[in-house]
Design a protein around this motif. Structure first.
Motif, PDB file in Angstrom:
ATOM      1  N   ALA A 260       0.829  -1.206   0.000  1.00 39.22           N
ATOM      2  CA  ALA A 260       0.000   0.000   0.000  1.00 39.22           C
ATOM      3  C   ALA A 260       0.864   1.256   0.000  1.00 39.22           C
ATOM      4  O   ALA A 260       0.529   2.259  -0.653  1.00 39.22           O
ATOM      5  N   LEU A 261       1.965   1.206   0.712  1.00 33.69           N
ATOM      6  CA  LEU A 261       2.861   2.357   0.749  1.00 33.69           C
ATOM      7  C   LEU A 261       3.504   2.596  -0.607  1.00 33.69           C
ATOM      8  O   LEU A 261       3.697   3.746  -1.020  1.00 33.69           O
ATOM      9  N   ASP A 262       3.845   1.516  -1.318  1.00 31.52           N
ATOM     10  CA  ASP A 262       4.398   1.664  -2.665  1.00 31.52           C
ATOM     11  C   ASP A 262       3.415   2.355  -3.599  1.00 31.52           C
ATOM     12  O   ASP A 262       3.833   3.063  -4.532  1.00 31.52           O
ATOM     13  N   GLU A 263       2.133   2.149  -3.376  1.00 31.31           N
ATOM     14  CA  GLU A 263       1.102   2.790  -4.194  1.00 31.31           C
ATOM     15  C   GLU A 263       0.687   4.144  -3.626  1.00 31.31           C
ATOM     16  O   GLU A 263      -0.300   4.724  -4.071  1.00 31.31           O
ATOM     17  N   ARG A 264       1.416   4.610  -2.600  1.00 30.01           N
ATOM     18  CA  ARG A 264       1.171   5.906  -1.965  1.00 30.01           C
ATOM     19  C   ARG A 264      -0.234   5.983  -1.379  1.00 30.01           C
ATOM     20  O   ARG A 264      -0.861   7.040  -1.362  1.00 30.01           O
ATOM     21  N   ASP A 265      -0.696   4.851  -0.887  1.00 28.02           N
ATOM     22  CA  ASP A 265      -1.988   4.787  -0.199  1.00 28.02           C
ATOM     23  C   ASP A 265      -1.701   4.716   1.296  1.00 28.02           C
ATOM     24  O   ASP A 265      -1.668   3.641   1.899  1.00 28.02           O
ATOM     25  N   ALA A 266      -1.481   5.888   1.889  1.00 23.58           N
ATOM     26  CA  ALA A 266      -1.083   5.931   3.293  1.00 23.58           C
ATOM     27  C   ALA A 266      -2.189   5.426   4.213  1.00 23.58           C
ATOM     28  O   ALA A 266      -1.914   4.780   5.226  1.00 23.58           O
ATOM     29  N   ALA A 267      -3.440   5.704   3.877  1.00 20.70           N
ATOM     30  CA  ALA A 267      -4.545   5.264   4.735  1.00 20.70           C
ATOM     31  C   ALA A 267      -4.607   3.746   4.824  1.00 20.70           C
ATOM     32  O   ALA A 267      -4.781   3.177   5.907  1.00 20.70           O
ATOM     33  N   ALA A 268      -4.454   3.078   3.671  1.00 24.13           N
ATOM     34  CA  ALA A 268      -4.485   1.610   3.677  1.00 24.13           C
ATOM     35  C   ALA A 268      -3.297   1.043   4.440  1.00 24.13           C
ATOM     36  O   ALA A 268      -3.429   0.048   5.173  1.00 24.13           O
ATOM     37  N   ALA A 269      -2.120   1.654   4.298  1.00 24.96           N
ATOM     38  CA  ALA A 269      -0.937   1.172   5.015  1.00 24.96           C
ATOM     39  C   ALA A 269      -1.128   1.307   6.523  1.00 24.96           C
ATOM     40  O   ALA A 269      -0.811   0.391   7.294  1.00 24.96           O
ATOM     41  N   LEU A 270      -1.657   2.441   6.970  1.00 23.47           N
ATOM     42  CA  LEU A 270      -1.888   2.628   8.400  1.00 23.47           C
ATOM     43  C   LEU A 270      -2.966   1.688   8.922  1.00 23.47           C
ATOM     44  O   LEU A 270      -2.900   1.219  10.066  1.00 23.47           O
ATOM     45  N   GLU A 271      -3.939   1.381   8.093  1.00 20.97           N
ATOM     46  CA  GLU A 271      -4.983   0.434   8.507  1.00 20.97           C
ATOM     47  C   GLU A 271      -4.401  -0.960   8.687  1.00 20.97           C
ATOM     48  O   GLU A 271      -4.749  -1.670   9.639  1.00 20.97           O
TER      49      GLU A 271
ATOM     50  N   ALA B  64       4.418   5.948   6.155  1.00 21.84           N
ATOM     51  CA  ALA B  64       2.992   6.160   5.922  1.00 21.84           C
ATOM     52  C   ALA B  64       2.502   7.437   6.604  1.00 21.84           C
ATOM     53  O   ALA B  64       1.707   8.202   6.034  1.00 21.84           O
ATOM     54  N   ALA B  65       2.959   7.687   7.817  1.00 22.61           N
ATOM     55  CA  ALA B  65       2.529   8.891   8.536  1.00 22.61           C
ATOM     56  C   ALA B  65       3.036  10.161   7.837  1.00 22.61           C
ATOM     57  O   ALA B  65       2.298  11.162   7.746  1.00 22.61           O
ATOM     58  N   ARG B  66       4.261  10.125   7.347  1.00 21.74           N
ATOM     59  CA  ARG B  66       4.769  11.296   6.622  1.00 21.74           C
ATOM     60  C   ARG B  66       4.012  11.503   5.318  1.00 21.74           C
ATOM     61  O   ARG B  66       3.739  12.642   4.929  1.00 21.74           O
TER      62      ARG B  66
END
Length: 427
Positions: free
Chosen positions: A185-196, A218-220
């Motif tokens: 998810a982080l590779d796809e710049r989907d920070a919300a999904a990564a944090l979830e 992800a937070a940054r």
């Protein structure tokens, strides 16, 4: 030694048998009317031993014959297990080599082999682990191929096959799958999904270095600066970065956090929430003071925030004050000298006397005297410092102040010359 003992025992048995059989006169008579059969005892013993050996061989042969279907079934299952292991190893090798299509096909083959063993899954060692790893490899290859649909399908299959409270390493396997999903998810710049995904981890797993690194990124990316700062502090305590990298990362996050304030009260709350060591970082303190001044804060509060950094730099000597950080500190102080008290004037003059060859400190002492109304002393200090200043901004400011002082004295010629020097020195 063991062979010699066996030979001695064998010779002993042979001697005992010879002594027993050589002098044995016993006979065994069998009556089968109208017949009578006389046999020596030695012959009877030999016949009994032979019958026992023959019966044992017959029973072993029958057991082996009856076991043939089971052995054939076991052999076929072992072949499928070996094929499954081989396919999974091939998938890992292809993934490391960057052959993602081949890796996905090999992983799918391993999954197919596992499904063919579903009837005997309980007898296959680590069958669930292997199946989950095959799904993860297939998902990793799909992620590299930007096939999100198949990646999510394999990911969900991997998570569905692992119980939430699994034993024998299954819990660690599930945590690893969730960490991989967060990184995808982080590779796809989907920070919300990564944090979830990270939020679904147990508390112990969420504090591991790898999880903290992913959470920091992800937070940054999501612009959650307080969470990113707290995560960076944990990583620094775990020695996840070199000291220089950790200091740079924390400094950048602290500056971003201070920039989120929109009024002096909010900025003060953020400043008080920082650790003491963080408030003594020169770049952070100067940036906070400049931000407070831009938001209309009290100059005395600005100077109070700069006081620890000022003391550190003064004790650090000319090297600390002469660098770019020292220049930023002096520029910030000169803009916030309004209402300067005697304590601060004494600090500035003490630093100037300790470093009489530093024109920056002499200039700052002169500006402090201006705000305290000490015109003669200020004019003397500025006249000495202005020609030696190397920074254009400070030099122009010094000549402008000299021009104003000359105008106050009514010296038009000196004022005109000072204004001319200020114009020439202006950047």
């Amino acid at each position: 030694m063991r062979v010699a003992l066996w030979l001695l025992a064998l010779f002993g048995v042979a001697v005992a048998a010879a002594l027993f059989a050589g002098n044995n006169q016993g006979t065994v008579t069998l009556f089968w009317p109208p017949y009578r059969i006389d046999l020596s005892l030695n012959m009877v013993l030999l016949l009994l031993v032979g019958a026992f050996a023959l019966l044992h061989a017959a029973l072993r042969g029958s057991a082996a014959l009856l076991e043939l279907p089971l052995r054939a079934q076991r052999w076929r299952r072992q072949q499928r297990e070996r094929a499954m292991h081989g396919a999974l190893l091939d998938a890992l090798a292809q993934l490391l080599a960057g052959r993602f299509l081949r890796a996905r096909r090999a992983a799918q083959s391993a999954i197919t082999q596992q499904e063919s063993l579903a009837d005997a899954a309980g007898k296959v060692p680590h069958c669930l682990h292997l199946r989950t790893l095959a799904h993860v490899v297939a998902a990793e290859a799909s992620h590299a191929l930007q096939d999100s649909a198949r990646r999510e399908a394999h990911l969900q299959a991997a998570l569905d096959g692992i119980p939430a409270n699994g034993q024998d390493g299954l819990a660690e396997l599930r945590e690893g799958v969730q960490l991989r999903a967060a990184r995808w998810a982080l590779d796809e710049r989907d920070a919300a999904a990564a944090l979830e995904r990270l939020a679904a981890l147990p508390s112990g797993a969420a504090r591991r270095t790898l999880a903290l690194r992913v959470r920091l990124k992800a937070a940054r990316l999501a612009r959650h600066i307080p969470e990113a700062l707290e995560t960076a502090r944990l990583l620094a305590k775990h020695n996840a970065f070199s000291p220089a990298a950790a200091a740079s990362l924390l400094r950048g996050l602290l500056l971003e956090l201070l920039d989120t304030a929109h009024d002096p009260a909010q900025l003060d709350r953020l400043w008080q929430g920082l650790e003491g060591s963080e408030r003594r970082i020169p770049d952070v303190a100067v940036h906070a003071a400049q931000r407070l001044a831009r938001l209309g804060g009290d100059p005395s509060q600005v100077r109070a925030w700069l006081l620890p950094v000022w003391e550190d730099m003064v004790s650090g000597g000319r090297e600390a004050l002469g660098g770019p950080r020292g220049l930023r500190l002096i520029l910030t102080l000169q803009d916030n000298l309004e209402g300067l008290d005697a304590a601060w004037l004494g600090r500035i003059e003490s630093a100037q006397r300790a470093h009489p060859q530093d024109p920056r400190l002499q200039y700052l002492a002169a500006m402090a005297c201006v705000h305290r109304g000490l015109w003669g002393k200020a004019q003397q200090q500025l006249a000495q410092a202005a020609p030696r200043l190397g920074e254009a901004a400070l030099k122009a400011r010094a000549w402008k102040e000299l021009a104003r002082l000359a105008e106050q004295r009514g010296d038009a010629q000196a004022a005109a010359q000072a204004w001319k020097e200020a114009a020439l020195a202006a950047p």
